[in-house]
Design a protein around this motif. Structure first.
Motif, PDB file in Angstrom:
ATOM      1  N   ARG A  31      77.150  35.784 -25.356  1.00 31.59           N
ATOM      2  CA  ARG A  31      76.356  34.945 -26.567  1.00 31.59           C
ATOM      3  C   ARG A  31      76.222  35.711 -27.729  1.00 31.59           C
ATOM      4  NH1 ARG A  31      70.798  34.216 -23.362  1.00 31.59           N
ATOM      5  NH2 ARG A  31      71.371  36.318 -23.037  1.00 31.59           N
TER       6      ARG A  31
ATOM      7  N   SER B   4      71.131  36.386 -36.805  1.00 32.61           N
ATOM      8  CA  SER B   4      70.855  35.046 -36.556  1.00 32.61           C
ATOM      9  C   SER B   4      69.378  34.856 -35.762  1.00 32.61           C
ATOM     10  CB  SER B   4      71.957  34.159 -36.141  1.00 32.61           C
ATOM     11  OG  SER B   4      72.106  34.361 -34.696  1.00 32.61           O
ATOM     12  N   ASP B   5      68.952  33.757 -36.089  1.00 37.91           N
ATOM     13  CA  ASP B   5      67.626  33.351 -35.227  1.00 37.91           C
ATOM     14  C   ASP B   5      68.290  33.229 -33.631  1.00 37.91           C
ATOM     15  OD1 ASP B   5      66.195  32.856 -37.367  1.00 37.91           O
ATOM     16  OD2 ASP B   5      66.406  30.929 -37.160  1.00 37.91           O
ATOM     17  N   ARG B   6      69.226  32.971 -33.482  1.00 35.02           N
ATOM     18  CA  ARG B   6      69.763  33.033 -31.906  1.00 35.02           C
ATOM     19  C   ARG B   6      70.010  34.507 -31.486  1.00 35.02           C
ATOM     20  NH1 ARG B   6      74.744  32.597 -29.307  1.00 35.02           N
ATOM     21  NH2 ARG B   6      74.593  31.247 -27.395  1.00 35.02           N
ATOM     22  N   GLU B   7      70.591  35.051 -32.277  1.00 36.54           N
ATOM     23  CA  GLU B   7      71.107  36.628 -31.841  1.00 36.54           C
ATOM     24  C   GLU B   7      69.618  37.243 -31.781  1.00 36.54           C
ATOM     25  OE1 GLU B   7      75.286  36.792 -34.457  1.00 36.54           O
ATOM     26  OE2 GLU B   7      73.303  37.416 -35.544  1.00 36.54           O
TER      27      GLU B   7
ATOM     28  N   ALA C 271      66.934  36.009 -30.814  1.00 33.82           N
ATOM     29  CA  ALA C 271      66.365  35.821 -29.375  1.00 33.82           C
ATOM     30  C   ALA C 271      67.064  36.334 -28.326  1.00 33.82           C
ATOM     31  CB  ALA C 271      66.012  34.295 -29.145  1.00 33.82           C
ATOM     32  N   ILE C 272      68.226  36.244 -28.368  1.00 37.14           N
ATOM     33  CA  ILE C 272      69.134  37.013 -27.174  1.00 37.14           C
ATOM     34  C   ILE C 272      68.842  38.531 -27.072  1.00 37.14           C
ATOM     35  CG2 ILE C 272      71.345  37.683 -26.464  1.00 37.14           C
ATOM     36  CD1 ILE C 272      72.161  34.907 -27.869  1.00 37.14           C
TER      37      ILE C 272
END
Length: 137
Positions: A106, A124-127, A129-130
């Motif tokens: 991811r 990034s926002d997604r990164e 969160a991960i």
């Protein structure tokens, strides 16, 4: 809110050094790369980032907050070099290593995974969160 990653050699200025500065934080000086400088120019007060130990450890170890937006770097003779001020927010319960980030599918597009030499980079926002998940938060 944007997220960031700040790299520092822990034997020069590490997480514990930033923690010791307290709420006043520290100027993130000495950056002499245009892309990294431009990333700092885009930062807003209150945004968060990862404090990453480069060379020794190669891992994200803490969360930092931008406490002052871009301003002239006090260590630069040329005014084109700017920096932000950061303060430590909290350590990561589990550091997130570069190897772990590279193994996590991811995070395959994360700047750290693809351009680990850039000293100040977006996350990034997604990164974010991960990485928080991997860190135990």
């Amino acid at each position: 809110m944007a997220y960031w990653l700040f790299k520092s050699e822990p034997d020069v200025f590490g997480w514990d050094d930033l923690v010791a500065r307290g709420d006043r934080g520290e100027e993130w000086d000495g950056v002499r790369n245009y892309q990294a400088r431009n990333n700092m120019r885009a930062m807003k007060k209150g945004e968060l980032g990862l404090f990453y130990h480069s060379n020794i450890g190669k891992e994200a170890v803490g969360i930092v907050e931008v406490v002052a937006e871009a301003h002239p770097d006090s260590t630069a003779a040329d005014p084109k070099w700017e920096c932000v001020d950061l303060k430590a927010v909290r350590p990561l319960p589990r550091p997130v290593s570069l190897d772990l980030a590279k193994e996590e599918p991811r995070l395959k597009d994360m700047v750290l995974v693809n351009n680990s030499r850039l000293s100040v980079q977006p996350v990034s926002d997604r990164e974010w969160a991960i990485v928080m998940e991997l860190a135990g938060l």
